[in-house]
Design a protein around this motif. Structure first.
Motif, PDB file in Angstrom:
ATOM      1  N   ARG A 118       9.542   5.951  12.033  1.00 11.01           N
ATOM      2  CA  ARG A 118       8.948   6.131  13.376  1.00 11.01           C
ATOM      3  C   ARG A 118       7.644   6.160  13.522  1.00 11.01           C
ATOM      4  N   CYS A 119       6.814   5.743  12.346  1.00  6.96           N
ATOM      5  CA  CYS A 119       5.304   5.649  12.363  1.00  6.96           C
ATOM      6  C   CYS A 119       4.901   4.313  13.127  1.00  6.96           C
ATOM      7  N   PRO A 120       3.990   4.075  14.085  1.00  7.40           N
ATOM      8  CA  PRO A 120       3.767   3.328  14.663  1.00  7.40           C
ATOM      9  C   PRO A 120       2.874   2.270  13.985  1.00  7.40           C
ATOM     10  N   TYR A 121       2.066   2.693  13.012  1.00  3.77           N
ATOM     11  CA  TYR A 121       1.496   1.887  12.131  1.00  3.77           C
ATOM     12  C   TYR A 121       2.589   1.171  11.065  1.00  3.77           C
ATOM     13  N   ALA A 122       3.308   1.585  10.621  1.00  3.85           N
ATOM     14  CA  ALA A 122       4.352   1.078   9.769  1.00  3.85           C
ATOM     15  C   ALA A 122       5.250   0.205  10.645  1.00  3.85           C
ATOM     16  N   MET A 123       5.496   0.643  11.925  1.00  2.00           N
ATOM     17  CA  MET A 123       6.250  -0.171  12.618  1.00  2.00           C
ATOM     18  C   MET A 123       5.635  -1.544  12.755  1.00  2.00           C
ATOM     19  N   ARG A 124       4.203  -1.779  13.228  1.00  4.06           N
ATOM     20  CA  ARG A 124       3.575  -2.976  13.150  1.00  4.06           C
ATOM     21  C   ARG A 124       3.673  -3.682  11.960  1.00  4.06           C
ATOM     22  N   ALA A 125       3.800  -3.080  10.812  1.00  4.80           N
ATOM     23  CA  ALA A 125       3.700  -3.845   9.481  1.00  4.80           C
ATOM     24  C   ALA A 125       4.768  -4.334   9.358  1.00  4.80           C
ATOM     25  N   ALA A 178       9.797  10.172   3.317  1.00  9.12           N
ATOM     26  CA  ALA A 178       9.605  11.521   4.296  1.00  9.12           C
ATOM     27  C   ALA A 178       8.190  11.871   3.999  1.00  9.12           C
ATOM     28  N   LEU A 179       7.584  11.938   5.033  1.00 13.37           N
ATOM     29  CA  LEU A 179       6.132  12.400   5.178  1.00 13.37           C
ATOM     30  C   LEU A 179       5.923  13.437   4.610  1.00 13.37           C
ATOM     31  N   ARG A 180       6.762  14.441   4.640  1.00 13.03           N
ATOM     32  CA  ARG A 180       6.779  15.749   4.137  1.00 13.03           C
ATOM     33  C   ARG A 180       7.032  15.821   2.645  1.00 13.03           C
ATOM     34  N   ASP A 181       7.584  14.848   2.148  1.00 12.64           N
ATOM     35  CA  ASP A 181       8.014  14.732   0.739  1.00 12.64           C
ATOM     36  C   ASP A 181       7.677  13.242  -0.046  1.00 12.64           C
ATOM     37  N   LYS A 182       6.430  12.794   0.053  1.00 10.05           N
ATOM     38  CA  LYS A 182       5.988  11.608  -0.149  1.00 10.05           C
ATOM     39  C   LYS A 182       6.535  11.333  -1.647  1.00 10.05           C
ATOM     40  N   PRO A 183       7.031  10.231  -2.067  1.00  7.50           N
ATOM     41  CA  PRO A 183       7.510   9.725  -3.406  1.00  7.50           C
ATOM     42  C   PRO A 183       6.259   9.732  -4.419  1.00  7.50           C
ATOM     43  N   LYS A 228      -4.535   8.493  -0.783  1.00  7.90           N
ATOM     44  CA  LYS A 228      -4.481   8.940   0.503  1.00  7.90           C
ATOM     45  C   LYS A 228      -3.429   9.423   1.496  1.00  7.90           C
ATOM     46  N   GLY A 229      -2.323   8.927   0.684  1.00  3.37           N
ATOM     47  CA  GLY A 229      -1.060   9.429   1.273  1.00  3.37           C
ATOM     48  C   GLY A 229      -0.653   9.009   2.759  1.00  3.37           C
ATOM     49  N   THR A 230      -0.869   7.975   3.414  1.00  2.00           N
ATOM     50  CA  THR A 230      -0.734   7.632   4.777  1.00  2.00           C
ATOM     51  C   THR A 230       0.441   6.335   4.350  1.00  2.00           C
ATOM     52  N   VAL A 231       1.392   6.125   5.402  1.00  2.00           N
ATOM     53  CA  VAL A 231       2.061   5.072   5.420  1.00  2.00           C
ATOM     54  C   VAL A 231       1.564   4.041   6.399  1.00  2.00           C
ATOM     55  N   PRO A 232       1.784   2.804   6.491  1.00  2.00           N
ATOM     56  CA  PRO A 232       2.462   1.971   5.369  1.00  2.00           C
ATOM     57  C   PRO A 232       1.449   1.832   4.433  1.00  2.00           C
ATOM     58  N   VAL A 233       1.940   1.537   3.285  1.00  2.00           N
ATOM     59  CA  VAL A 233       1.344   1.079   1.934  1.00  2.00           C
ATOM     60  C   VAL A 233       2.019  -0.164   1.379  1.00  2.00           C
ATOM     61  N   ILE A 255      -2.192  -2.547  -0.713  1.00  2.00           N
ATOM     62  CA  ILE A 255      -2.956  -2.947   0.578  1.00  2.00           C
ATOM     63  C   ILE A 255      -2.513  -1.643   1.384  1.00  2.00           C
ATOM     64  N   GLU A 256      -3.447  -0.892   1.935  1.00  4.33           N
ATOM     65  CA  GLU A 256      -3.137   0.607   2.372  1.00  4.33           C
ATOM     66  C   GLU A 256      -3.451   0.557   3.917  1.00  4.33           C
ATOM     67  N   GLN A 257      -3.718  -0.535   4.554  1.00  5.07           N
ATOM     68  CA  GLN A 257      -3.987  -0.510   6.023  1.00  5.07           C
ATOM     69  C   GLN A 257      -2.866  -1.165   6.742  1.00  5.07           C
ATOM     70  N   SER A 258      -2.332  -0.631   7.766  1.00  7.87           N
ATOM     71  CA  SER A 258      -1.261  -1.438   8.492  1.00  7.87           C
ATOM     72  C   SER A 258      -1.726  -2.891   8.787  1.00  7.87           C
ATOM     73  N   LEU A 259      -3.062  -2.841   9.554  1.00  2.84           N
ATOM     74  CA  LEU A 259      -3.552  -4.181  10.030  1.00  2.84           C
ATOM     75  C   LEU A 259      -3.522  -5.207   8.715  1.00  2.84           C
TER      76      LEU A 259
HETATM   77  N1  LIG Z   1      -5.095   3.575   9.370  1.00  2.88           N
HETATM   78  C1  LIG Z   1      -3.828   3.726   8.719  1.00  2.88           C
HETATM   79  C2  LIG Z   1      -3.116   4.924   9.394  1.00  2.88           C
HETATM   80  C3  LIG Z   1      -1.643   5.146   8.819  1.00  2.88           C
HETATM   81  C4  LIG Z   1      -1.389   6.580   9.360  1.00  2.88           C
HETATM   82  O1  LIG Z   1      -1.953   7.374   9.882  1.00  2.88           O
HETATM   83  N2  LIG Z   1      -0.102   6.659   9.063  1.00  2.88           N
HETATM   84  C5  LIG Z   1       0.375   8.211   9.515  1.00  2.88           C
HETATM   85  C6  LIG Z   1       1.759   7.998   9.915  1.00  2.88           C
HETATM   86  S1  LIG Z   1       2.181   7.552  11.531  1.00  2.88           S
HETATM   87  C7  LIG Z   1       0.589   8.863   8.047  1.00  2.88           C
HETATM   88  O2  LIG Z   1       1.100   8.374   7.041  1.00  2.88           O
HETATM   89  N3  LIG Z   1       0.125  10.140   8.057  1.00  2.88           N
HETATM   90  C8  LIG Z   1       0.144  10.925   6.780  1.00  2.88           C
HETATM   91  C9  LIG Z   1       0.993  12.230   7.056  1.00  2.88           C
HETATM   92  O3  LIG Z   1       1.495  12.502   8.283  1.00  2.88           O
HETATM   93  O4  LIG Z   1       1.342  12.859   5.943  1.00  2.88           O
HETATM   94  C10 LIG Z   1      -3.030   2.273   8.984  1.00  2.88           C
HETATM   95  O5  LIG Z   1      -3.394   1.635   9.651  1.00  2.88           O
HETATM   96  O6  LIG Z   1      -2.129   2.193   8.195  1.00  2.88           O
END
Ligand SMILES: N[C@@H](CCC(=O)N[C@@H](CS)C(=O)NCC(=O)O)C(=O)O
Length: 221
Positions: free
Chosen positions: A10-17, A34-39, A48-53, A62-66
């Motif tokens: 459901r993450c819009p950044y992950a969707m576009r990737a 699961a964002l609450r229980d990242k592998p 840094k713990g954001t998706v997508p990676v 590569i850590e940024q969706s773009l």
């Molecule tokens: N700038 C990052 C932003 C990615 C981002 O913020 N993803 C959110 C989910 S939509 C995330 O992983 N947040 C961490 C969390 O909720 O623990 C990108 O473009 O990939």
């Protein structure tokens, strides 16, 4: 060994990737987290713990969706996402930047005002706190509309942000327009020109978007 994409459906950044990876026809192993229980494997690759990676077989991360979109399209761009018929690639990148920096912060504050309580003064009684939250959310809804107006202006000149056909900016931005619309579609319908909603609905009706939104089992290793 395939590249590994850590993603959250459901993450819009992950969707576009995921969308760009599918459009490019590049094979990757998708791992739904699961964002609450990242592998642990994901956090080891990208603390840094954001998706997508995206983790490549040579260990590059590569850590940024773009950047993931650009990585996929640099290998194969059969639909011409990097070749807009209107404007330039730089134009599209500027629009994507505005989406992230001028729109997304307002979208989040509109949708989730309680997460931003520290940004507005808290009153002593709970009813006035609720009122303050509502006002805060409304202000950010109005500010989010500025970016949507920018998109609407372009969509009055051509059916897509890329011109005749959708290109990088269309696919990078529409998951965020989807997000604000899903929160309260009737409010958005009253606030934006019909062209914007038609543009969004056409993109979200595509078979490649449906494929990018396919559900998969959660990965936790
Ligand atoms: N700038 C990052 C932003 C990615 C981002 O913020 N993803 C959110 C989910 S939509 C995330 O992983 N947040 C961490 C969390 O909720 O623990 C990108 O473009 O990939």
């Amino acid at each position: 060994m395939l590249p590994v994409l850590y993603t959250f459906r459901r993450c819009p950044y992950a969707m576009r990737a995921r969308w760009a990876i599918l459009a490019a026809g590049v094979e990757v192993e998708m791992r739904e987290v699961a964002l609450r229980d990242k592998p642990p494997a994901m956090l080891a690759a990208s603390p840094k713990g954001t998706v997508p990676v995206l983790v490549l077989p040579d260990g590059q991360v590569i850590e940024q969706s773009l950047d993931i979109m650009l990585w996929a399209l640099a290998q194969h761009d059969p639909l011409g996402w990097l070749r807009p018929s209107q404007g330039s690639l730089e134009d599209m990148l500027a629009l994507i930047d505005a989406c992230e920096h001028d729109f997304k912060p307002h979208l989040d504050r509109y949708k989730y005002p309680t997460r931003y309580r520290l940004e507005f003064t808290q009153a002593a009684d709970s009813s006035s706190l609720a009122e303050q939250e509502r006002l805060f959310s409304d202000v950010h809804f109005s500010q989010a509309l500025n970016f949507l107006e920018q998109l609407s202006c372009r969509l009055k000149m051509a059916p897509a942000l890329g011109g005749e056909n959708p290109a990088l900016a269309d696919f990078a931005v529409v998951p965020f327009v989807r997000q604000i619309t899903r929160h309260d579609r009737s409010r958005i319908e009253k606030a934006v020109p019909i062209q914007l909603l038609e543009w969004m609905d056409t993109l979200l009706d595509r078979a490649d978007f449906a494929a990018a939104m396919k559900r998969s089992d959660q990965y936790s290793k």
